[in-house]
Design an enzyme around this catalytic site. Structure first.
Site, mmCIF file in Angstrom:
data_model
loop_
_atom_site.group_PDB
_atom_site.id
_atom_site.type_symbol
_atom_site.label_atom_id
_atom_site.label_comp_id
_atom_site.label_asym_id
_atom_site.label_seq_id
_atom_site.Cartn_x
_atom_site.Cartn_y
_atom_site.Cartn_z
ATOM 1 C CG ASP A 57 -2.192 1.075 0.900
ATOM 2 O OD1 ASP A 57 -1.690 2.706 0.844
ATOM 3 O OD2 ASP A 57 -2.999 0.659 1.916
ATOM 4 C CG ASN A 84 -1.364 4.963 -12.479
ATOM 5 O OD1 ASN A 84 -1.165 5.250 -12.546
ATOM 6 N ND2 ASN A 84 -1.496 3.886 -12.068
ATOM 7 C CB SER A 135 -0.104 15.345 -12.113
ATOM 8 O OG SER A 135 -1.139 16.821 -11.003
ATOM 9 C CE1 TYR A 149 -7.597 12.779 -8.065
ATOM 10 C CE2 TYR A 149 -8.247 14.008 -9.956
ATOM 11 C CZ TYR A 149 -7.461 13.523 -9.735
ATOM 12 O OH TYR A 149 -6.996 12.940 -11.276
ATOM 13 C CE LYS A 153 -3.788 12.358 -9.172
ATOM 14 N NZ LYS A 153 -3.009 11.870 -9.441
ATOM 15 C CB THR A 184 -9.097 4.572 -15.817
ATOM 16 O OG1 THR A 184 -9.107 6.227 -14.730
ATOM 17 C CG2 THR A 184 -7.826 4.999 -16.949
#
Length: 269
Positions: A57, A84, A135, A149, A153, A184
């Protein structure tokens, strides 16, 4: 061109899986990291020792350090390190809970930091290497409902830009990959949603729009290979056609506002 050795986090799906397969298919070696046991059994059966499955993790700094050391010991070094692993947290700033906020930053911001810190001594010692930080277009502009979020980033972008300047003299290259919307798990099974408050229903309604075309993650394979093979890779690169015109408008609006308030700015000094 000589083959490369990669370490990729979040390698079991999405971009991570695509890039793992792309690297292996061309004869590279990959230390593929995921939280899921058995995620790479098919690749191990096909590529043998060229793939090293790692279970960890990214929020566990000690586990990350151990995984990086295992990859270095197994392959004798690393050439490309790809951060990633990550997910999306959907909710307004007021709606997200403390734990949701901490978890988002732990995975999307601190996770890449721990991997970067673990890998850098090995890259510095070799005088070469390439760090790829995944990113997002959400790392350069913001929308309502994704505040934490965006924070993760924007933070990744900030420390990575500093990092690039810090490690250039050691021969280590750094790139921020900033994808647009792709098909994704980011907005699907991997996403976390805060409990909604009715007071923000109008905000959500104003943001609602028909779902546009989402990019094919597989289409990024050639792009990522071109980035890691480049003699002088970019610090920042968009994946997808939509971000550049959008960001041109965003930055033009920022400059216009700063100029409009410049007299106040100057008076404050």
């Amino acid at each position: 061109m000589s083959s490369k050795t990669w370490l990729i986090t979040g390698a079991s799906k999405g971009f991570g899986r695509e890039w793992t397969e792309a690297a292996l298919e061309r004869g590279d070696r990959v230390a593929a990291l995921s939280r899921s046991a058995g995620a790479f059994d098919d690749l191990a059966a096909k590529y043998g020792d060229a793939v090293l499955p790692l279970q960890a993790d990214v929020t566990d700094r000690a586990a990350v350090a151990t995984a990086v050391q295992r990859a270095v010991s197994h392959f004798g070094g690393l050439d490309v390190v790809v951060n990633n692993a990550g997910y999306g947290l959907f909710g307004t700033v007021e709606e997200v809970t403390e734990q949701q906020a901490r978890d988002q930053l732990d995975v999307n911001l601190l996770g890449p930091l721990w991997v970067t810190q673990a890998a850098l001594p090995h890259l510095r010692a070799r005088g070469s290497g390439h760090l790829i930080q995944v990113s997002s277009i959400a790392g350069v502009y913001s929308l309502p409902g994704l505040g934490l979020y965006h924070a993760s980033k924007f933070g990744l972008e900030g420390f990575t830009a500093s990092l690039a300047a810090e490690v250039k003299a050691f021969g280590v290259k750094v790139t921020l990959v900033e994808p647009a919307g792709y098909a994704t798990d980011w907005a699907g099974p991997s996403a976390v949603h805060a409990e909604r408050s009715a007071v923000y229903d109008d905000v959500r309604a104003a943001m609602a729009r028909p779902a546009g075309k989402r990019g094919d993650p597989g289409a990024t394979r050639t792009a990522i290979l071109r980035v890691v093979d480049a003699e002088e890779p970019p610090l920042r690169i968009f994946f997808g056609p939509a971000p550049l015109p959008l960001i041109k408008q965003e930055y033009a609006a920022r400059i216009e506002e700063w100029e409009r308030w410049d007299d106040v700015s100057r008076a404050a000094f």
